[in-house]
Design a protein around this motif. Sequence first.
Motif, PDB file in Angstrom:
ATOM      1  N   ALA A 129       0.828  -1.205   0.000  1.00  0.00           N
ATOM      2  CA  ALA A 129       0.000   0.000   0.000  1.00  0.00           C
ATOM      3  C   ALA A 129       0.861   1.253   0.000  1.00  0.00           C
ATOM      4  CB  ALA A 129      -0.922  -0.009   1.214  1.00  0.00           C
ATOM      5  N   ALA A 130       1.959   1.226   0.783  1.00  0.00           N
ATOM      6  CA  ALA A 130       2.874   2.381   0.824  1.00  0.00           C
ATOM      7  C   ALA A 130       3.537   2.598  -0.530  1.00  0.00           C
ATOM      8  CB  ALA A 130       3.926   2.171   1.907  1.00  0.00           C
ATOM      9  N   ALA A 131       3.932   1.493  -1.171  1.00  0.00           N
ATOM     10  CA  ALA A 131       4.564   1.597  -2.487  1.00  0.00           C
ATOM     11  C   ALA A 131       3.584   2.138  -3.526  1.00  0.00           C
ATOM     12  CB  ALA A 131       5.090   0.229  -2.915  1.00  0.00           C
ATOM     13  N   GLU A 132       2.342   1.686  -3.444  1.00  0.00           N
ATOM     14  CA  GLU A 132       1.329   2.162  -4.392  1.00  0.00           C
ATOM     15  C   GLU A 132       1.031   3.640  -4.183  1.00  0.00           C
ATOM     16  OE1 GLU A 132      -1.949  -0.435  -3.781  1.00  0.00           O
ATOM     17  OE2 GLU A 132      -1.091  -2.084  -4.952  1.00  0.00           O
ATOM     18  N   THR A 133       1.015   4.080  -2.922  1.00  0.00           N
ATOM     19  CA  THR A 133       0.790   5.491  -2.627  1.00  0.00           C
ATOM     20  C   THR A 133       1.918   6.346  -3.205  1.00  0.00           C
ATOM     21  OG1 THR A 133      -0.409   4.970  -0.587  1.00  0.00           O
ATOM     22  CG2 THR A 133       0.509   7.194  -0.790  1.00  0.00           C
ATOM     23  N   HIS A 134       3.153   5.875  -3.023  1.00  0.00           N
ATOM     24  CA  HIS A 134       4.308   6.595  -3.562  1.00  0.00           C
ATOM     25  C   HIS A 134       4.244   6.661  -5.083  1.00  0.00           C
ATOM     26  CE1 HIS A 134       8.369   8.103  -3.896  1.00  0.00           C
ATOM     27  NE2 HIS A 134       8.704   7.093  -4.675  1.00  0.00           N
ATOM     28  N   LEU A 135       3.860   5.551  -5.704  1.00  0.00           N
ATOM     29  CA  LEU A 135       3.769   5.513  -7.164  1.00  0.00           C
ATOM     30  C   LEU A 135       2.684   6.455  -7.669  1.00  0.00           C
ATOM     31  CD1 LEU A 135       4.603   4.294  -9.861  1.00  0.00           C
ATOM     32  CD2 LEU A 135       3.008   2.407  -9.437  1.00  0.00           C
ATOM     33  N   GLN A 137       1.678   9.166  -6.267  1.00  0.00           N
ATOM     34  CA  GLN A 137       2.177  10.530  -6.128  1.00  0.00           C
ATOM     35  C   GLN A 137       3.122  10.898  -7.270  1.00  0.00           C
ATOM     36  OE1 GLN A 137       1.212  12.846  -4.074  1.00  0.00           O
ATOM     37  NE2 GLN A 137       2.689  14.351  -4.868  1.00  0.00           N
ATOM     38  N   GLN A 138       4.007   9.954  -7.622  1.00  0.00           N
ATOM     39  CA  GLN A 138       4.918  10.199  -8.737  1.00  0.00           C
ATOM     40  C   GLN A 138       4.143  10.398 -10.044  1.00  0.00           C
ATOM     41  OE1 GLN A 138       7.669   6.811  -8.531  1.00  0.00           O
ATOM     42  NE2 GLN A 138       9.297   8.283  -8.082  1.00  0.00           N
ATOM     43  N   LEU A 139       3.150   9.542 -10.277  1.00  0.00           N
ATOM     44  CA  LEU A 139       2.354   9.654 -11.498  1.00  0.00           C
ATOM     45  C   LEU A 139       1.609  10.985 -11.547  1.00  0.00           C
ATOM     46  CD1 LEU A 139       0.898   6.033 -11.769  1.00  0.00           C
ATOM     47  CD2 LEU A 139       2.655   7.061 -13.206  1.00  0.00           C
ATOM     48  N   LYS A 140       1.150  11.423 -10.394  1.00  0.00           N
ATOM     49  CA  LYS A 140       0.451  12.708 -10.322  1.00  0.00           C
ATOM     50  C   LYS A 140       1.386  13.846 -10.711  1.00  0.00           C
ATOM     51  CE  LYS A 140      -2.072  15.703  -7.114  1.00  0.00           C
ATOM     52  NZ  LYS A 140      -2.552  15.862  -5.707  1.00  0.00           N
ATOM     53  N   GLU A 141       2.620  13.788 -10.197  1.00  0.00           N
ATOM     54  CA  GLU A 141       3.597  14.835 -10.512  1.00  0.00           C
ATOM     55  C   GLU A 141       3.947  14.831 -11.992  1.00  0.00           C
ATOM     56  OE1 GLU A 141       6.800  14.008  -7.882  1.00  0.00           O
ATOM     57  OE2 GLU A 141       5.833  14.908  -6.142  1.00  0.00           O
ATOM     58  N   TYR A 142       4.146  13.640 -12.550  1.00  0.00           N
ATOM     59  CA  TYR A 142       4.462  13.555 -13.978  1.00  0.00           C
ATOM     60  C   TYR A 142       3.294  14.052 -14.832  1.00  0.00           C
ATOM     61  CZ  TYR A 142       8.802  10.939 -13.365  1.00  0.00           C
ATOM     62  OH  TYR A 142      10.080  10.568 -13.037  1.00  0.00           O
ATOM     63  N   THR A 143       2.075  13.719 -14.410  1.00  0.00           N
ATOM     64  CA  THR A 143       0.896  14.148 -15.159  1.00  0.00           C
ATOM     65  C   THR A 143       0.780  15.663 -15.168  1.00  0.00           C
ATOM     66  OG1 THR A 143      -0.284  12.108 -14.595  1.00  0.00           O
ATOM     67  CG2 THR A 143      -1.610  13.980 -15.309  1.00  0.00           C
ATOM     68  N   LEU A 144       1.018  16.273 -14.010  1.00  0.00           N
ATOM     69  CA  LEU A 144       0.971  17.725 -13.935  1.00  0.00           C
ATOM     70  C   LEU A 144       2.008  18.359 -14.865  1.00  0.00           C
ATOM     71  CD1 LEU A 144       0.495  18.290 -10.098  1.00  0.00           C
ATOM     72  CD2 LEU A 144      -1.182  18.696 -11.904  1.00  0.00           C
ATOM     73  N   THR A 145       3.183  17.737 -14.903  1.00  0.00           N
ATOM     74  CA  THR A 145       4.239  18.248 -15.776  1.00  0.00           C
ATOM     75  C   THR A 145       3.831  18.152 -17.241  1.00  0.00           C
ATOM     76  OG1 THR A 145       5.947  17.607 -14.195  1.00  0.00           O
ATOM     77  CG2 THR A 145       6.646  17.976 -16.465  1.00  0.00           C
ATOM     78  N   LEU A 185      12.235  24.267  -4.291  1.00  0.00           N
ATOM     79  CA  LEU A 185      11.324  24.890  -5.252  1.00  0.00           C
ATOM     80  C   LEU A 185       9.991  24.158  -5.372  1.00  0.00           C
ATOM     81  CD1 LEU A 185      13.830  25.804  -8.117  1.00  0.00           C
ATOM     82  CD2 LEU A 185      13.077  27.198  -6.201  1.00  0.00           C
ATOM     83  N   HIS A 186       9.898  22.950  -4.779  1.00  0.00           N
ATOM     84  CA  HIS A 186       8.659  22.157  -4.798  1.00  0.00           C
ATOM     85  C   HIS A 186       8.268  21.720  -6.208  1.00  0.00           C
ATOM     86  CE1 HIS A 186       8.220  23.276  -0.603  1.00  0.00           C
ATOM     87  NE2 HIS A 186       8.298  24.552  -0.938  1.00  0.00           N
ATOM     88  N   PHE A 187       9.285  21.299  -6.987  1.00  0.00           N
ATOM     89  CA  PHE A 187       9.052  20.695  -8.294  1.00  0.00           C
ATOM     90  C   PHE A 187       9.748  19.340  -8.330  1.00  0.00           C
ATOM     91  CE2 PHE A 187       8.602  25.217  -9.439  1.00  0.00           C
ATOM     92  CZ  PHE A 187       7.409  25.179 -10.137  1.00  0.00           C
ATOM     93  N   HIS A 188       9.279  18.477  -9.200  1.00  0.00           N
ATOM     94  CA  HIS A 188       9.895  17.164  -9.329  1.00  0.00           C
ATOM     95  C   HIS A 188      11.305  17.322  -9.911  1.00  0.00           C
ATOM     96  CE1 HIS A 188      10.562  12.988 -10.506  1.00  0.00           C
ATOM     97  NE2 HIS A 188       9.591  12.684  -9.657  1.00  0.00           N
TER      98      HIS A 188
END
Length: 275
Positions: A129-135, A137-145, A185-188
Amino acid sequence: MIKLIIADDEHITRLGLQSMDWENEGFRLEGAASTGPEALAMVRSLAPDLLVTDIRMPGMDGLTLMQTLKQEYPKIKVVFITAYHQLDYALSAIELGAVGFVLKPTDPDEILEVCRKAKDQIEAEREQAAAETHLRQQLKEYTLTLQGKVLPEADSGNAIVATMTDFLEHHYMEDVTIGKISEELHFHPDYLSRLFKKETGENFSDTLTRIRMQKAVEHLADPEIRVYEIAAKVGIKDARYFGQMFKKRFGLTPNEFRQQQLALIDEDNSGRAEP
Protein backbone atom coordinates in the motif's frame (compact mmCIF):
# COMPACT_ATOMS: atom_id res chain seq x y z
CA MET A 1 2.50 -3.24 16.07
CA ILE A 2 -0.33 -5.46 14.83
CA LYS A 3 -3.61 -4.69 16.63
CA LEU A 4 -5.28 -7.87 17.91
CA ILE A 5 -8.66 -8.85 19.38
CA ILE A 6 -9.49 -12.29 20.76
CA ALA A 7 -12.96 -13.79 21.11
CA ASP A 8 -13.98 -17.02 22.87
CA ASP A 9 -16.99 -17.88 24.99
CA GLU A 10 -14.95 -20.21 27.24
CA HIS A 11 -13.58 -18.19 30.15
CA ILE A 12 -10.50 -20.38 30.69
CA THR A 13 -9.56 -20.31 26.98
CA ARG A 14 -10.05 -16.58 26.86
CA LEU A 15 -7.80 -16.05 29.89
CA GLY A 16 -5.17 -18.32 28.37
CA LEU A 17 -5.16 -16.32 25.15
CA GLN A 18 -4.94 -13.05 27.05
CA SER A 19 -1.95 -14.24 29.08
CA MET A 20 0.20 -15.00 26.03
CA ASP A 21 3.22 -12.76 25.35
CA TRP A 22 1.69 -11.00 22.36
CA GLU A 23 3.80 -7.87 22.63
CA ASN A 24 7.03 -9.82 22.23
CA GLU A 25 5.64 -11.19 18.96
CA GLY A 26 4.80 -7.75 17.61
CA PHE A 27 1.10 -7.70 18.54
CA ARG A 28 -0.85 -5.31 20.73
CA LEU A 29 -3.86 -6.95 22.41
CA GLU A 30 -6.73 -4.45 22.19
CA GLY A 31 -9.49 -6.47 23.86
CA ALA A 32 -11.25 -9.79 24.48
CA ALA A 33 -14.88 -10.67 23.68
CA SER A 34 -17.03 -13.57 24.89
CA THR A 35 -19.78 -13.56 22.22
CA GLY A 36 -20.09 -13.01 18.51
CA PRO A 37 -22.03 -9.73 18.77
CA GLU A 38 -19.55 -8.45 21.37
CA ALA A 39 -16.66 -9.31 19.07
CA LEU A 40 -18.35 -7.51 16.18
CA ALA A 41 -18.92 -4.39 18.28
CA MET A 42 -15.32 -4.48 19.51
CA VAL A 43 -13.94 -4.71 15.97
CA ARG A 44 -16.11 -1.81 14.86
CA SER A 45 -14.86 0.25 17.79
CA LEU A 46 -11.15 -0.64 17.74
CA ALA A 47 -10.52 -1.55 14.07
CA PRO A 48 -7.93 -4.29 14.72
CA ASP A 49 -5.69 -5.89 12.10
CA LEU A 50 -6.25 -9.45 13.37
CA LEU A 51 -9.10 -11.32 15.07
CA VAL A 52 -8.47 -14.65 16.82
CA THR A 53 -11.88 -16.17 17.48
CA ASP A 54 -13.70 -19.35 18.42
CA ILE A 55 -15.68 -20.65 15.46
CA ARG A 56 -18.77 -21.36 17.62
CA MET A 57 -19.96 -18.66 20.03
CA PRO A 58 -23.30 -17.49 21.47
CA GLY A 59 -25.29 -14.97 19.48
CA MET A 60 -23.32 -15.27 16.25
CA ASP A 61 -21.06 -18.04 14.97
CA GLY A 62 -17.59 -17.37 13.63
CA LEU A 63 -18.50 -17.81 9.97
CA THR A 64 -21.30 -15.25 10.15
CA LEU A 65 -19.00 -12.92 12.09
CA MET A 66 -16.30 -13.25 9.44
CA GLN A 67 -18.73 -12.67 6.58
CA THR A 68 -19.95 -9.49 8.24
CA LEU A 69 -16.44 -8.25 8.98
CA LYS A 70 -15.17 -8.92 5.48
CA GLN A 71 -17.85 -6.59 4.10
CA GLU A 72 -17.03 -3.79 6.56
CA TYR A 73 -13.28 -4.40 7.06
CA PRO A 74 -11.99 -6.31 4.01
CA LYS A 75 -8.36 -6.09 5.16
CA ILE A 76 -8.89 -7.72 8.58
CA LYS A 77 -7.27 -11.14 9.07
CA VAL A 78 -9.07 -13.90 10.96
CA VAL A 79 -7.70 -16.95 12.75
CA PHE A 80 -10.21 -19.51 14.04
CA ILE A 81 -10.09 -21.76 17.09
CA THR A 82 -12.20 -24.87 16.66
CA ALA A 83 -12.92 -28.29 18.10
CA TYR A 84 -12.15 -31.47 16.16
CA HIS A 85 -15.82 -32.19 15.41
CA GLN A 86 -16.20 -28.69 13.91
CA LEU A 87 -13.62 -29.14 11.14
CA ASP A 88 -16.27 -28.70 8.46
CA TYR A 89 -16.79 -25.16 9.79
CA ALA A 90 -13.05 -24.57 9.69
CA LEU A 91 -12.82 -25.63 6.06
CA SER A 92 -15.64 -23.23 5.22
CA ALA A 93 -13.73 -20.50 7.05
CA ILE A 94 -10.63 -21.13 4.95
CA GLU A 95 -12.75 -20.80 1.82
CA LEU A 96 -13.95 -17.43 3.11
CA GLY A 97 -10.35 -16.26 3.43
CA ALA A 98 -9.36 -17.10 7.00
CA VAL A 99 -5.60 -17.21 7.55
CA GLY A 100 -5.86 -20.56 9.35
CA PHE A 101 -7.29 -22.41 12.32
CA VAL A 102 -6.10 -24.04 15.55
CA LEU A 103 -7.68 -27.07 17.15
CA LYS A 104 -8.80 -27.21 20.79
CA PRO A 105 -7.34 -27.77 23.28
CA THR A 106 -5.30 -24.79 22.13
CA ASP A 107 -1.53 -24.96 21.97
CA PRO A 108 0.11 -21.52 22.41
CA ASP A 109 2.89 -22.39 19.96
CA GLU A 110 0.37 -23.36 17.28
CA ILE A 111 -1.62 -20.19 17.84
CA LEU A 112 1.52 -18.06 17.55
CA GLU A 113 2.60 -19.87 14.41
CA VAL A 114 -0.67 -19.09 12.63
CA CYS A 115 -0.70 -15.52 13.96
CA ARG A 116 2.84 -14.96 12.68
CA LYS A 117 1.59 -16.01 9.26
CA ALA A 118 -1.20 -13.44 9.55
CA LYS A 119 1.32 -10.82 10.68
CA ASP A 120 3.50 -11.46 7.62
CA GLN A 121 0.48 -10.98 5.35
CA ILE A 122 -0.52 -7.74 7.10
CA GLU A 123 2.99 -6.27 6.89
CA ALA A 124 3.33 -7.26 3.22
CA GLU A 125 0.03 -5.55 2.42
CA ARG A 126 1.13 -2.43 4.31
CA GLU A 127 4.37 -2.26 2.30
CA GLN A 128 2.47 -2.74 -0.94
CA ALA A 129 0.00 0.00 0.00
CA ALA A 130 2.87 2.38 0.82
CA ALA A 131 4.56 1.60 -2.49
CA GLU A 132 1.33 2.16 -4.39
CA THR A 133 0.79 5.49 -2.63
CA HIS A 134 4.31 6.60 -3.56
CA LEU A 135 3.77 5.51 -7.16
CA ARG A 136 0.46 7.38 -7.39
CA GLN A 137 2.18 10.53 -6.13
CA GLN A 138 4.92 10.20 -8.74
CA LEU A 139 2.35 9.65 -11.50
CA LYS A 140 0.45 12.71 -10.32
CA GLU A 141 3.60 14.84 -10.51
CA TYR A 142 4.46 13.55 -13.98
CA THR A 143 0.90 14.15 -15.16
CA LEU A 144 0.97 17.73 -13.93
CA THR A 145 4.24 18.25 -15.78
CA LEU A 146 2.94 16.77 -19.03
CA GLN A 147 -0.27 18.78 -18.87
CA GLY A 148 1.67 21.99 -18.39
CA LYS A 149 -0.06 22.77 -15.09
CA VAL A 150 3.25 23.18 -13.33
CA LEU A 151 4.08 26.31 -15.33
CA PRO A 152 0.95 28.37 -15.96
CA GLU A 153 2.90 31.28 -17.48
CA ALA A 154 5.17 31.16 -20.54
CA ASP A 155 8.09 32.87 -18.85
CA SER A 156 7.92 30.84 -15.64
CA GLY A 157 10.51 28.39 -16.96
CA ASN A 158 13.10 31.16 -17.30
CA ALA A 159 12.31 32.39 -13.82
CA ILE A 160 12.77 28.94 -12.32
CA VAL A 161 16.08 28.36 -14.11
CA ALA A 162 17.27 31.80 -12.99
CA THR A 163 16.40 30.84 -9.41
CA MET A 164 18.27 27.55 -9.79
CA THR A 165 21.36 29.30 -11.16
CA ASP A 166 21.27 31.86 -8.37
CA PHE A 167 21.01 29.02 -5.86
CA LEU A 168 24.14 27.43 -7.35
CA GLU A 169 26.03 30.71 -7.20
CA HIS A 170 25.35 30.99 -3.47
CA HIS A 171 25.54 27.31 -2.45
CA TYR A 172 28.20 25.81 -4.75
CA MET A 173 30.42 25.13 -1.71
CA GLU A 174 27.76 22.80 -0.26
CA ASP A 175 26.64 19.29 -1.24
CA VAL A 176 24.25 20.57 -3.90
CA THR A 177 22.02 18.16 -5.84
CA ILE A 178 19.04 18.56 -8.13
CA GLY A 179 17.05 16.73 -5.45
CA LYS A 180 17.80 19.38 -2.83
CA ILE A 181 16.85 22.18 -5.18
CA SER A 182 13.62 20.36 -6.07
CA GLU A 183 12.73 20.33 -2.36
CA GLU A 184 13.40 24.06 -2.16
CA LEU A 185 11.32 24.89 -5.25
CA HIS A 186 8.66 22.16 -4.80
CA PHE A 187 9.05 20.70 -8.29
CA HIS A 188 9.89 17.16 -9.33
CA PRO A 189 13.69 16.75 -9.87
CA ASP A 190 13.23 15.14 -13.30
CA TYR A 191 11.17 18.12 -14.43
CA LEU A 192 13.77 20.61 -13.17
CA SER A 193 16.57 18.69 -14.84
CA ARG A 194 14.81 18.74 -18.23
CA LEU A 195 13.83 22.40 -17.86
CA PHE A 196 17.37 23.47 -16.96
CA LYS A 197 18.82 21.65 -19.97
CA LYS A 198 16.19 23.14 -22.27
CA GLU A 199 16.69 26.73 -21.08
CA THR A 200 20.50 26.76 -20.73
CA GLY A 201 21.69 24.08 -23.12
CA GLU A 202 23.81 22.74 -20.28
CA ASN A 203 23.25 19.92 -17.79
CA PHE A 204 22.68 20.91 -14.18
CA SER A 205 25.79 19.03 -13.01
CA ASP A 206 27.95 20.64 -15.73
CA THR A 207 26.82 24.09 -14.63
CA LEU A 208 27.65 23.33 -11.02
CA THR A 209 31.12 22.09 -12.06
CA ARG A 210 31.72 25.20 -14.17
CA ILE A 211 30.84 27.51 -11.28
CA ARG A 212 33.05 25.56 -8.91
CA MET A 213 36.00 25.68 -11.30
CA GLN A 214 35.57 29.41 -11.81
CA LYS A 215 35.61 29.96 -8.06
CA ALA A 216 38.68 27.72 -7.79
CA VAL A 217 40.54 29.91 -10.29
CA GLU A 218 39.79 32.94 -8.12
CA HIS A 219 41.18 31.19 -5.04
CA LEU A 220 44.31 30.04 -6.88
CA ALA A 221 45.31 33.67 -7.24
CA ASP A 222 46.10 33.61 -3.52
CA PRO A 223 49.39 31.65 -3.09
CA GLU A 224 48.70 31.25 0.63
CA ILE A 225 45.73 28.92 0.09
CA ARG A 226 46.63 25.28 -0.47
CA VAL A 227 45.00 23.28 -3.23
CA TYR A 228 43.18 20.88 -0.89
CA GLU A 229 41.76 23.90 0.95
CA ILE A 230 40.51 25.32 -2.33
CA ALA A 231 38.86 22.00 -3.14
CA ALA A 232 36.93 22.15 0.14
CA LYS A 233 36.01 25.80 -0.43
CA VAL A 234 34.31 24.96 -3.73
CA GLY A 235 32.41 21.99 -2.36
CA ILE A 236 34.65 19.09 -3.45
CA LYS A 237 35.84 17.02 -0.51
CA ASP A 238 38.24 14.82 -2.48
CA ALA A 239 41.27 16.96 -3.42
CA ARG A 240 42.50 14.35 -5.89
CA TYR A 241 39.16 14.32 -7.70
CA PHE A 242 39.20 18.13 -7.68
CA GLY A 243 42.59 18.07 -9.40
CA GLN A 244 41.32 15.70 -12.06
CA MET A 245 38.27 17.86 -12.75
CA PHE A 246 40.39 21.02 -12.90
CA LYS A 247 42.89 19.55 -15.37
CA LYS A 248 40.09 18.19 -17.54
CA ARG A 249 38.64 21.68 -17.81
CA PHE A 250 41.79 23.81 -18.10
CA GLY A 251 44.43 21.36 -19.33
CA LEU A 252 46.63 22.06 -16.30
CA THR A 253 46.76 20.88 -12.73
CA PRO A 254 45.78 23.48 -10.10
CA ASN A 255 49.45 23.95 -9.14
CA GLU A 256 50.53 24.30 -12.78
CA PHE A 257 47.74 26.80 -13.38
CA ARG A 258 48.78 28.77 -10.29
CA GLN A 259 52.44 28.87 -11.32
CA GLN A 260 51.48 30.02 -14.80
CA GLN A 261 49.33 32.79 -13.44
CA LEU A 262 51.99 33.91 -10.96
CA ALA A 263 54.58 33.97 -13.76
CA LEU A 264 52.31 36.17 -15.87
CA ILE A 265 51.82 38.51 -12.93
CA ASP A 266 55.59 38.71 -12.34
CA GLU A 267 56.18 39.34 -16.03
CA ASP A 268 53.58 42.07 -16.08
CA ASN A 269 55.05 43.70 -12.99
CA SER A 270 58.57 43.54 -14.47
CA GLY A 271 57.38 45.22 -17.64
CA ARG A 272 55.83 48.03 -15.69
CA ALA A 273 59.01 48.54 -13.66
CA GLU A 274 61.17 49.17 -16.82
CA PRO A 275 61.87 52.86 -17.62
